[in-house]
Scaffold this motif. Structure first.
Motif, PDB file in Angstrom:
ATOM      1  N   LEU A  36       0.427  14.231 -10.468  1.00  0.00           N
ATOM      2  CA  LEU A  36      -0.567  14.384  -9.791  1.00  0.00           C
ATOM      3  C   LEU A  36       0.275  15.197  -7.842  1.00  0.00           C
ATOM      4  N   ARG A  37      -0.097  16.593  -7.821  1.00  0.00           N
ATOM      5  CA  ARG A  37       0.331  17.003  -6.519  1.00  0.00           C
ATOM      6  C   ARG A  37      -0.100  17.060  -5.773  1.00  0.00           C
ATOM      7  N   ILE A  38      -0.057  16.203  -4.882  1.00  0.00           N
ATOM      8  CA  ILE A  38      -0.362  15.877  -3.250  1.00  0.00           C
ATOM      9  C   ILE A  38      -0.378  16.746  -2.054  1.00  0.00           C
ATOM     10  N   ASP A  39      -0.523  16.776  -1.328  1.00  0.00           N
ATOM     11  CA  ASP A  39      -0.296  17.442   0.610  1.00  0.00           C
ATOM     12  C   ASP A  39      -1.158  16.559   1.278  1.00  0.00           C
ATOM     13  N   PRO A  40      -0.574  15.891   1.172  1.00  0.00           N
ATOM     14  CA  PRO A  40      -0.933  14.783   2.162  1.00  0.00           C
ATOM     15  C   PRO A  40      -2.032  15.110   3.465  1.00  0.00           C
ATOM     16  N   GLN A  41      -0.608  16.376   4.035  1.00  0.00           N
ATOM     17  CA  GLN A  41      -1.915  16.763   5.153  1.00  0.00           C
ATOM     18  C   GLN A  41      -3.329  17.205   4.562  1.00  0.00           C
ATOM     19  N   SER A  42      -3.639  17.228   3.823  1.00  0.00           N
ATOM     20  CA  SER A  42      -5.152  17.948   3.256  1.00  0.00           C
ATOM     21  C   SER A  42      -6.159  16.399   3.678  1.00  0.00           C
ATOM     22  N   ALA A  43      -5.476  15.640   3.733  1.00  0.00           N
ATOM     23  CA  ALA A  43      -6.593  14.315   2.965  1.00  0.00           C
ATOM     24  C   ALA A  43      -7.633  14.499   4.464  1.00  0.00           C
ATOM     25  N   ARG A  44      -8.940  14.364   4.174  1.00  0.00           N
ATOM     26  CA  ARG A  44      -9.637  14.529   5.097  1.00  0.00           C
ATOM     27  C   ARG A  44     -10.265  13.037   5.219  1.00  0.00           C
ATOM     28  N   GLY A  45     -11.274  12.448   5.979  1.00  0.00           N
ATOM     29  CA  GLY A  45     -12.380  11.301   6.539  1.00  0.00           C
ATOM     30  C   GLY A  45     -13.562  11.264   5.808  1.00  0.00           C
ATOM     31  N   ALA A  46     -13.151  10.188   6.150  1.00  0.00           N
ATOM     32  CA  ALA A  46     -14.606   9.793   5.588  1.00  0.00           C
ATOM     33  C   ALA A  46     -15.525   8.064   6.311  1.00  0.00           C
ATOM     34  N   ALA A  47     -16.423   7.922   5.722  1.00  0.00           N
ATOM     35  CA  ALA A  47     -17.062   6.872   6.893  1.00  0.00           C
ATOM     36  C   ALA A  47     -17.259   6.120   6.014  1.00  0.00           C
ATOM     37  N   ILE A  48     -16.691   4.945   6.938  1.00  0.00           N
ATOM     38  CA  ILE A  48     -15.290   3.220   6.363  1.00  0.00           C
ATOM     39  C   ILE A  48     -16.877   2.834   5.514  1.00  0.00           C
ATOM     40  N   SER A  49     -17.794   2.931   5.993  1.00  0.00           N
ATOM     41  CA  SER A  49     -18.726   2.307   4.309  1.00  0.00           C
ATOM     42  C   SER A  49     -18.770   2.982   3.575  1.00  0.00           C
ATOM     43  N   GLN A  50     -18.593   4.285   3.127  1.00  0.00           N
ATOM     44  CA  GLN A  50     -18.421   5.568   1.663  1.00  0.00           C
ATOM     45  C   GLN A  50     -17.154   4.037   0.800  1.00  0.00           C
ATOM     46  N   TYR A 237      13.768   6.757  -2.913  1.00  0.00           N
ATOM     47  CA  TYR A 237      14.035   8.246  -2.802  1.00  0.00           C
ATOM     48  C   TYR A 237      13.982   8.106  -4.505  1.00  0.00           C
ATOM     49  N   ASP A 238      13.028   8.510  -4.401  1.00  0.00           N
ATOM     50  CA  ASP A 238      11.752   8.165  -5.756  1.00  0.00           C
ATOM     51  C   ASP A 238       9.892   8.447  -5.258  1.00  0.00           C
ATOM     52  N   TYR A 239       9.393   9.422  -6.179  1.00  0.00           N
ATOM     53  CA  TYR A 239       8.189  10.129  -5.892  1.00  0.00           C
ATOM     54  C   TYR A 239       7.837   9.087  -7.422  1.00  0.00           C
ATOM     55  N   ASN A 240       7.579   8.288  -8.330  1.00  0.00           N
ATOM     56  CA  ASN A 240       7.076   7.364  -9.203  1.00  0.00           C
ATOM     57  C   ASN A 240       6.638   6.349  -8.790  1.00  0.00           C
ATOM     58  N   LEU A 241       4.837   5.847  -9.696  1.00  0.00           N
ATOM     59  CA  LEU A 241       4.899   5.048  -9.239  1.00  0.00           C
ATOM     60  C   LEU A 241       4.561   4.389 -11.406  1.00  0.00           C
ATOM     61  N   TYR A 242       5.451   3.620 -10.614  1.00  0.00           N
ATOM     62  CA  TYR A 242       5.653   2.614 -12.633  1.00  0.00           C
ATOM     63  C   TYR A 242       5.315   1.609 -12.593  1.00  0.00           C
ATOM     64  N   TYR A 253       1.912   7.295 -12.631  1.00  0.00           N
ATOM     65  CA  TYR A 253       2.430   8.637 -11.910  1.00  0.00           C
ATOM     66  C   TYR A 253       3.372   9.232 -11.790  1.00  0.00           C
ATOM     67  N   LYS A 254       3.971  10.461 -11.586  1.00  0.00           N
ATOM     68  CA  LYS A 254       4.380  11.167 -11.232  1.00  0.00           C
ATOM     69  C   LYS A 254       3.937  12.230  -9.663  1.00  0.00           C
ATOM     70  N   PHE A 255       4.265  12.106  -8.317  1.00  0.00           N
ATOM     71  CA  PHE A 255       4.073  12.642  -7.621  1.00  0.00           C
ATOM     72  C   PHE A 255       4.918  13.963  -7.205  1.00  0.00           C
ATOM     73  N   VAL A 256       3.796  15.508  -7.001  1.00  0.00           N
ATOM     74  CA  VAL A 256       4.763  16.035  -6.805  1.00  0.00           C
ATOM     75  C   VAL A 256       4.476  16.348  -4.694  1.00  0.00           C
ATOM     76  N   LEU A 257       5.256  16.485  -3.774  1.00  0.00           N
ATOM     77  CA  LEU A 257       5.003  17.017  -2.803  1.00  0.00           C
ATOM     78  C   LEU A 257       5.026  18.442  -1.700  1.00  0.00           C
ATOM     79  N   PRO A 258       4.676  18.614  -1.335  1.00  0.00           N
ATOM     80  CA  PRO A 258       5.148  19.904  -0.238  1.00  0.00           C
ATOM     81  C   PRO A 258       6.441  20.218  -0.069  1.00  0.00           C
ATOM     82  N   ALA A 259       7.026  21.271  -0.230  1.00  0.00           N
ATOM     83  CA  ALA A 259       8.344  20.638   0.119  1.00  0.00           C
ATOM     84  C   ALA A 259       8.931  20.786   1.570  1.00  0.00           C
ATOM     85  N   ILE A 260       8.227  20.308   2.661  1.00  0.00           N
ATOM     86  CA  ILE A 260       8.774  20.428   3.979  1.00  0.00           C
ATOM     87  C   ILE A 260       8.701  18.570   3.737  1.00  0.00           C
TER      88      ILE A 260
END
Length: 416
Positions: A36-50, A237-242, A253-260
């Motif tokens: 999964l390639r994820i950029d955390p800063q791209s996450a958006r909002g949503a209403a709590i009831s959603q 020091y690991d980006y995996n979920l076992y 799941y193996k996560f790939v994050l932005p370089a920063i």
């Protein structure tokens, strides 16, 4: 995440390095791994009831005896909340409606004459032995048993503690931190799965415990159970979920994050980082050093990315939909009528959720908390949006103030 919490994690983790058993080394199944390639800063909002079906606020009763700082550890035991307050090192018990029951005062723990230091608590766990439930408190000298009403029962020496979960109706146990003995030698494994029916133990992820003394480690992770026979495990020091099931451990799941946000590839092997990891994090404050406790509920992955320094603008607590790839940030959730127009975390105001994430996940519900200082501030911000609060909150706002005990927040996620 503050360094204090990281130190406590290592301290509690190191307390589990005593159990010796005969077993074998396990292999990780990675056939079904999803990247999964994820950029955390791209996450958006949503209403709590959603996102959630239910939200409940439970103010914890404030009296002279029950007053405490914040919740470092929470366990739901039937209709009671068992809470560990790190500031006072005490255990407090409240009803499921927040009514104070009793306290195990850390200053009154049992100390024997031969003990090298006065007994002081370092956390607790609840256990069931011979059909009875107990609170077990860990000290540097021993462990001490108390009833679920806070009455002292006994002390036990040489008690082996390890964070654990059970599966397959108690027949399978997944434990953190065990030595596995082979002949005269023993090997330490970060994760261990014990099958009581097959009478075997399988260890995963060898680790040299001497590194705790020769290097500095900043971790979170651990085991997070989200279904009767499923749990995730993660490490620093690991980006995996076992994924742990009664039959195997697999890389889910193996996560790939932005370089920063990403650690150098040689962070664990290059000697230039030994005893200088904090210096590296101080210069690279947006780097994620690992995954915290995470959960899979329906199609949603509830993820916690961890780093050493607090940054109110960095998005680290996320909800990722594995079917649609939709990414939602907890700090951008918008309060609505389901939550009485109050936030369900203190993100952006306080540190409780930032430092501890979810305090517990029980019966399909998450538990978090925040201070009364935050609660009254949130009430002022939401003025005019609601005319009536639920009874517990209504009474709390009438009788409490900014110095009252923390408030538990319970919310049930949608799973469809």
């Amino acid at each position: 995440m503050k360094p204090l919490k990281l130190f406590l994690y290592v301290l509690l983790y190191a307390q589990s390095l005593t159990l010796l058993t005969f077993a074998q080394t396990g292999k990780i199944d990675s056939i079904g791994m999803v990247t999964l390639r994820i950029d955390p800063q791209s996450a958006r909002g949503a209403a709590i009831s959603q996102i959630f079906d239910e939200v409940k606020f439970i103010p914890l009763e404030t009296t002279k005896e029950s007053l405490f700082g914040n919740i470092a550890q929470l366990k739901i035991a039937g209709n009671k909340f068992v809470i560990y307050d790190y500031d006072t090192r005490s255990i407090l018990l409240f009803s499921d409606e927040g009514k104070y029951i009793s306290k195990i005062d850390a200053t009154k723990l049992q100390t024997d004459k031969e003990d090298k230091e006065k007994a002081q608590s370092y956390g607790f766990r609840t256990v069931n032995e011979e059909g009875k439930d107990y609170i077990v408190i860990f000290t540097s000298n021993n462990v001490q048993y108390f009833t679920m009403d806070g009455k002292f029962i006994k002390k036990v020496k040489n008690y082996s503690y390890s964070d654990e979960i059970t599966m397959s109706k108690g027949n399978v146990v997944a434990k953190l931190g065990m030595y596995i003995k082979k002949g005269k030698d023993s090997t330490f494994y970060k994760l261990n799965v014990i099958n009581k029916v097959k009478k075997d133990t399988i260890g995963y992820f060898k680790f040299d415990t001497k590194l705790y003394e020769t290097d500095d480690w900043y971790g979170d992770g651990g085991i997070s159970q989200y279904a009767p026979n499923e749990a995730f495990w993660s490490t620093f020091y690991d980006y995996n979920l076992y994924k742990i099931t009664p039959d195997k451990v697999s890389l889910a799941y193996k996560f790939v994050l932005p370089a920063i946000n990403t650690l150098p590839k040689d962070f664990l092997t290059n000697p230039i980082y030994v005893k200088k990891r904090f210096d590296y994090f101080e210069k690279n404050k947006k780097v994620i050093h690992g995954l915290g406790k995470s959960y899979l509920l329906g199609d949603n992955l509830y993820l916690r990315f961890s780093n050493v320094f607090w940054d109110k603008d960095q998005k680290k607590n996320l909800i990722y939909n594995i079917k649609t790839s939709e990414l939602i940030s907890f700090q951008d959730l918008e309060p609505d009528s389901l939550s009485s127009f109050l936030p369900i975390t203190d993100s952006g105001f306080g540190y409780d959720f930032e430092n501890r994430g979810f305090l517990a996940f029980e019966d399909g519900k998450f538990y978090t908390s925040y201070s009364s200082l935050a609660m009254f501030a949130f009430k002022e911000r939401s003025a005019g949006k609601t005319t009536k609060y639920p009874p517990l909150l209504e009474n709390y706002f009438k009788t409490g103030d900014r110095k009252s005990n923390p408030v538990l927040v319970v919310f049930k996620p949608k799973t469809k």
